[in-house]
Motif scaffolding. Structure first.
Motif, PDB file in Angstrom:
ATOM      1  N   ALA A  43      45.086  44.235  49.638  1.00  0.00           N
ATOM      2  CA  ALA A  43      43.705  44.285  49.166  1.00  0.00           C
ATOM      3  C   ALA A  43      43.582  43.653  47.782  1.00  0.00           C
ATOM      4  O   ALA A  43      44.532  43.673  46.990  1.00  0.00           O
ATOM      5  CB  ALA A  43      43.221  45.722  49.130  1.00  0.00           C
ATOM      6  N   SER A  44      42.403  43.121  47.510  1.00  0.00           N
ATOM      7  CA  SER A  44      42.111  42.557  46.188  1.00  0.00           C
ATOM      8  C   SER A  44      40.630  42.716  45.907  1.00  0.00           C
ATOM      9  O   SER A  44      39.829  42.982  46.803  1.00  0.00           O
ATOM     10  CB  SER A  44      42.521  41.089  46.119  1.00  0.00           C
ATOM     11  OG  SER A  44      41.813  40.323  47.070  1.00  0.00           O
ATOM     12  N   GLY A  45      40.255  42.505  44.662  1.00  0.00           N
ATOM     13  CA  GLY A  45      38.869  42.655  44.260  1.00  0.00           C
ATOM     14  C   GLY A  45      38.673  43.955  43.521  1.00  0.00           C
ATOM     15  O   GLY A  45      39.619  44.528  42.999  1.00  0.00           O
ATOM     16  N   GLY A  46      37.461  44.435  43.504  1.00  0.00           N
ATOM     17  CA  GLY A  46      37.165  45.652  42.769  1.00  0.00           C
ATOM     18  C   GLY A  46      36.891  45.343  41.310  1.00  0.00           C
ATOM     19  O   GLY A  46      36.888  44.200  40.888  1.00  0.00           O
ATOM     20  N   GLY A  47      36.643  46.402  40.557  1.00  0.00           N
ATOM     21  CA  GLY A  47      36.370  46.237  39.143  1.00  0.00           C
ATOM     22  C   GLY A  47      35.255  47.136  38.685  1.00  0.00           C
ATOM     23  O   GLY A  47      34.955  48.152  39.329  1.00  0.00           O
ATOM     24  N   GLN A 103      27.707  47.449  36.706  1.00  0.00           N
ATOM     25  CA  GLN A 103      26.589  48.352  36.472  1.00  0.00           C
ATOM     26  C   GLN A 103      25.826  48.596  37.760  1.00  0.00           C
ATOM     27  O   GLN A 103      25.877  47.790  38.690  1.00  0.00           O
ATOM     28  CB  GLN A 103      25.662  47.770  35.409  1.00  0.00           C
ATOM     29  CG  GLN A 103      26.276  47.736  34.017  1.00  0.00           C
ATOM     30  CD  GLN A 103      25.278  47.305  32.958  1.00  0.00           C
ATOM     31  OE1 GLN A 103      24.342  46.572  33.235  1.00  0.00           O
ATOM     32  NE2 GLN A 103      25.485  47.776  31.738  1.00  0.00           N
ATOM     33  N   ALA A 104      25.135  49.705  37.808  1.00  0.00           N
ATOM     34  CA  ALA A 104      24.338  50.042  38.981  1.00  0.00           C
ATOM     35  C   ALA A 104      23.391  48.886  39.311  1.00  0.00           C
ATOM     36  O   ALA A 104      22.780  48.288  38.422  1.00  0.00           O
ATOM     37  CB  ALA A 104      23.545  51.315  38.737  1.00  0.00           C
ATOM     38  N   GLY A 105      23.296  48.585  40.596  1.00  0.00           N
ATOM     39  CA  GLY A 105      22.489  47.464  41.057  1.00  0.00           C
ATOM     40  C   GLY A 105      23.262  46.168  41.180  1.00  0.00           C
ATOM     41  O   GLY A 105      22.751  45.188  41.755  1.00  0.00           O
ATOM     42  N   GLY A 106      24.460  46.151  40.668  1.00  0.00           N
ATOM     43  CA  GLY A 106      25.276  44.949  40.715  1.00  0.00           C
ATOM     44  C   GLY A 106      26.028  44.801  42.022  1.00  0.00           C
ATOM     45  O   GLY A 106      25.848  45.585  42.967  1.00  0.00           O
ATOM     46  N   SER A 107      26.875  43.779  42.087  1.00  0.00           N
ATOM     47  CA  SER A 107      27.607  43.448  43.307  1.00  0.00           C
ATOM     48  C   SER A 107      29.087  43.249  43.009  1.00  0.00           C
ATOM     49  O   SER A 107      29.466  42.835  41.914  1.00  0.00           O
ATOM     50  CB  SER A 107      27.052  42.166  43.928  1.00  0.00           C
ATOM     51  OG  SER A 107      25.691  42.312  44.285  1.00  0.00           O
ATOM     52  N   LEU A 108      29.876  43.541  44.013  1.00  0.00           N
ATOM     53  CA  LEU A 108      31.313  43.263  43.979  1.00  0.00           C
ATOM     54  C   LEU A 108      31.761  42.862  45.372  1.00  0.00           C
ATOM     55  O   LEU A 108      31.105  43.196  46.375  1.00  0.00           O
ATOM     56  CB  LEU A 108      32.107  44.496  43.533  1.00  0.00           C
ATOM     57  CG  LEU A 108      32.094  44.874  42.056  1.00  0.00           C
ATOM     58  CD1 LEU A 108      32.787  46.220  41.858  1.00  0.00           C
ATOM     59  CD2 LEU A 108      32.749  43.804  41.204  1.00  0.00           C
ATOM     60  N   LEU A 111      40.267  49.922  42.714  1.00  0.00           N
ATOM     61  CA  LEU A 111      39.258  50.764  42.101  1.00  0.00           C
ATOM     62  C   LEU A 111      37.939  50.031  41.912  1.00  0.00           C
ATOM     63  O   LEU A 111      37.899  48.914  41.393  1.00  0.00           O
ATOM     64  CB  LEU A 111      39.765  51.276  40.750  1.00  0.00           C
ATOM     65  CG  LEU A 111      38.810  52.155  39.939  1.00  0.00           C
ATOM     66  CD1 LEU A 111      38.485  53.437  40.703  1.00  0.00           C
ATOM     67  CD2 LEU A 111      39.408  52.471  38.581  1.00  0.00           C
ATOM     68  N   VAL A 112      36.878  50.693  42.321  1.00  0.00           N
ATOM     69  CA  VAL A 112      35.509  50.218  42.082  1.00  0.00           C
ATOM     70  C   VAL A 112      34.814  51.266  41.224  1.00  0.00           C
ATOM     71  O   VAL A 112      34.739  52.435  41.601  1.00  0.00           O
ATOM     72  CB  VAL A 112      34.753  50.017  43.405  1.00  0.00           C
ATOM     73  CG1 VAL A 112      33.275  49.748  43.144  1.00  0.00           C
ATOM     74  CG2 VAL A 112      35.376  48.878  44.205  1.00  0.00           C
TER      75      VAL A 112
END
Length: 123
Positions: free
Chosen positions: A5-9, A12-17, A118-119
Motif C-alpha cells: 500500500a501507498s498514499g495517505g497523509g 483538511q476536512a473537505g480535501g482529497s487523498l 495513515l490518513v
C-alpha cells in the motif's frame, strides 16, 4: 499474494487523498481487492472492494458517494480515491485481498493484508 500500500497523509476536512495498493504474485480473475480502515480504539472495518474480473465495486455506506475504488490491470494496482474527507475518516487504512470474488466484511476472515497507511483529516 503480497500487497503493498501507498498514499495517505494529512488533509483538511473537505480535501482529497488517493491510496494505492499493488498486488504481486499470482492474481486469478476471481481475485478481489479492497480496503479496510481502523480508527483508534475501534475495530477494523470494511471500506470498499473491487472484483478483479469485471470490476464490480462495493462500498460501505459511510463512504458511498465520496470514495471511488478502481483498478489498473496492467499494474495490478487498486486505487482508492477519497474525496470530501471528514474527520471521522481518520484511520489507518489497510489494503486487503481475497479469492472467490468475495472480500469478507469481517477483518478476521480476510486472507491477505498489506501494511497500513495513515490518513489524518483535520476539522
Amino acid at each position: 499474494v503480497q500487497l503493498q500500500a501507498s498514499g495517505g497523509g494529512f488533509v483538511q476536512a473537505g480535501g482529497s487523498l488517493r491510496l494505492s495498493c499493488r498486488a504481486s504474485g499470482r492474481i486469478f480473475s476471481s481475485y478481489v481487492m479492497g480496503w479496510f480502515r481502523q480508527a483508534p480504539g475501534k475495530e477494523r472495518e470494511f471500506v470498499a472492494a473491487i472484483i478483479w474480473s469485471g470490476g464490480s465495486t462495493y462500498y460501505a455506506d459511510s463512504v458511498k458517494g465520496r470514495f471511488t475504488i478502481s483498478r489498473d490491470n496492467a499494474k495490478t494496482t487498486v486505487n482508492l480515491q477519497m474525496n470530501n474527507l471528514k474527520p471521522e475518516d481518520t484511520a489507518v487504512y489497510y489494503c486487503a485481498g481475497a479469492g472467490n470474488r468475495f472480500l469478507p466484511r469481517n477483518a478476521d476472515d480476510v486472507p491477505y493484508w498489506g501494511q497500513g497507511t495513515l490518513v489524518t483529516v483535520s476539522s
